[in-house]
Write an enzyme that holds these catalytic residues in place. Sequence first.
Site, PDB file in Angstrom:
ATOM      1  N   ASP A 198     -11.305   2.232   3.635  1.00 41.12           N
ATOM      2  CA  ASP A 198     -11.661   0.833   3.397  1.00 41.12           C
ATOM      3  C   ASP A 198     -13.167   0.654   3.155  1.00 41.12           C
ATOM      4  O   ASP A 198     -13.591  -0.395   2.666  1.00 41.12           O
ATOM      5  CB  ASP A 198     -11.276  -0.020   4.618  1.00 41.12           C
ATOM      6  CG  ASP A 198      -9.881  -0.615   4.517  1.00 41.12           C
ATOM      7  OD1 ASP A 198      -9.502  -1.025   3.404  1.00 41.12           O
ATOM      8  OD2 ASP A 198      -9.192  -0.683   5.554  1.00 41.12           O
ATOM      9  N   LYS A 226       0.844  -1.207   0.000  1.00 40.66           N
ATOM     10  CA  LYS A 226       0.000   0.000   0.000  1.00 40.66           C
ATOM     11  C   LYS A 226       0.874   1.250   0.000  1.00 40.66           C
ATOM     12  O   LYS A 226       0.594   2.214  -0.713  1.00 40.66           O
ATOM     13  CB  LYS A 226      -0.947  -0.031   1.212  1.00 40.66           C
ATOM     14  CG  LYS A 226      -2.050  -1.076   1.045  1.00 40.66           C
ATOM     15  CD  LYS A 226      -2.845  -1.361   2.310  1.00 40.66           C
ATOM     16  CE  LYS A 226      -3.798  -2.535   2.052  1.00 40.66           C
ATOM     17  NZ  LYS A 226      -4.590  -2.926   3.227  1.00 40.66           N
ATOM     18  N   GLN A 230      -5.037  -1.871   9.337  1.00 37.54           N
ATOM     19  CA  GLN A 230      -4.861  -3.180   8.698  1.00 37.54           C
ATOM     20  C   GLN A 230      -5.478  -4.280   9.559  1.00 37.54           C
ATOM     21  O   GLN A 230      -5.263  -4.328  10.772  1.00 37.54           O
ATOM     22  CB  GLN A 230      -3.358  -3.437   8.470  1.00 37.54           C
ATOM     23  CG  GLN A 230      -3.045  -4.705   7.699  1.00 37.54           C
ATOM     24  CD  GLN A 230      -3.574  -4.685   6.266  1.00 37.54           C
ATOM     25  OE1 GLN A 230      -3.664  -3.639   5.631  1.00 37.54           O
ATOM     26  NE2 GLN A 230      -3.954  -5.846   5.761  1.00 37.54           N
TER      27      GLN A 230
HETATM   28  N1  GUN Z   1      -6.970  -7.279   5.570  1.00 39.57           N
HETATM   29  C1  GUN Z   1      -7.232  -8.001   4.455  1.00 39.57           C
HETATM   30  N2  GUN Z   1      -7.774  -7.210   3.497  1.00 39.57           N
HETATM   31  C2  GUN Z   1      -7.855  -5.972   4.027  1.00 39.57           C
HETATM   32  C3  GUN Z   1      -8.321  -4.734   3.512  1.00 39.57           C
HETATM   33  O1  GUN Z   1      -8.786  -4.602   2.380  1.00 39.57           O
HETATM   34  N3  GUN Z   1      -8.222  -3.677   4.358  1.00 39.57           N
HETATM   35  C4  GUN Z   1      -7.728  -3.795   5.623  1.00 39.57           C
HETATM   36  N4  GUN Z   1      -7.699  -2.696   6.387  1.00 39.57           N
HETATM   37  N5  GUN Z   1      -7.294  -4.919   6.130  1.00 39.57           N
HETATM   38  C5  GUN Z   1      -7.351  -6.008   5.328  1.00 39.57           C
END
Ligand code: GUN
Length: 287
Positions: free
Chosen positions: A121, A54, A98
Site C-alpha cells: 500500500d 483485490k 485493509q
Molecule cells: N481502505 C480504503 N482504501 C484502501 C487502500 O488503498 N488500502 C487499504 N489497505 N485499505 C484501504
Amino acid sequence: MNEKILCGKTLSQQILDTVSDEVENLRVNNQRQPALAVVLVGSDPASQVYVRNKKNACEKVAVKSLEYILPAETNQAELVNLIQQLNADESVDGILVQLPLPAHLDSKLIIDSILPNKDVDGFHRYNMGSLALKDPNICPCTPHGVMYMLDSINLEYHGKHAVILGTSNIVGRPMALELINRGATVTMCNSKTCNVVELIGAADIVIAAIGRPNFVQGAWLKPGCIAIDVGINRLDTGKLCGDIEFTSAFERAQYITPVPGGVGPMTIAMLLKNTLHCYKLNTRKEV
Ligand code: GUN
C-alpha cells in the site's frame, strides 16, 4: 470511449497486461509465483467488497493471493503477530491490511509493523517519507494510479496548479507529494477551507477525494481543466457517483474521470504492480 474521458478500465488493463506478462515470464523461467497477503479484520461490508475485488484481480494476473479474515475482536498483539509471521515468510511478497481497522486497533502501529519492502500500500512511514523526499520506494496505489492517468495525456506538470480536496493519508497527502515531485504547484483543501470554490476555479487540475456525492459543480471549474474524481459514493437510489457532478463538469473540463470506471480500477492495477515491485525488492532479482 469519448476522448475527453480518462478511461480507467482501458488504462488499468495496460498495467495488468504488463504485470501478467512479467508473472508469466517468471513461470516460464521456473521462478516462484509472486504472492500478496490480504488481511481483513472484522466484517465491514465495503471492506469485504474491496478485499474480494483485490483477490479477483490477483487471479487475473496469476499473482497468488492469501486471505486472512480475522474476527473484529482480534487484539493488537494477535494482529502484529500475524504480520510478523508474514514479514518472515519468504514466499510472501506483499502484505495489505485493509483499512479502516476496528477502533480498538492502532492503525499506525499496525501499518508500521509491516516490513517496508512488503508494504504494497505504500502507507508505512518509511515509504511515505521516501515519497516526501522525492526518492520513492513503494507509492500509495490510488495517487500513483492517478499519475498514470495524467501521464497518459502527456501532461506537463510545471506551471500547473493542482487543487486537491481531501487530506487523507491514503489519497490526499501522497497525491500532493506525487504532484509536487513532478513540479506542479499544489493547494490542499480540507472541510474548513474558506475559499474552496475560488481555489477550484483557479485550478488546472482538480482532484476530489472527500466522499461527498457530487460536491464539485461543473460551474466552479476553470474551462479546460482536468477533473479527477477519486470519490465513490452510493446514492439512495443505489447508483454510484463521484465527488464531482459529472454531467456539468464534463462540459467544462478538457479531461475528466468517470465514476465508476475511472480511478477505482487504477488503484487495483497499481496494487498488483506494487506486488510485483515488492517481489523484485524481496528477491533482489532483475526480472
Ligand atoms: N481502505 C480504503 N482504501 C484502501 C487502500 O488503498 N488500502 C487499504 N489497505 N485499505 C484501504
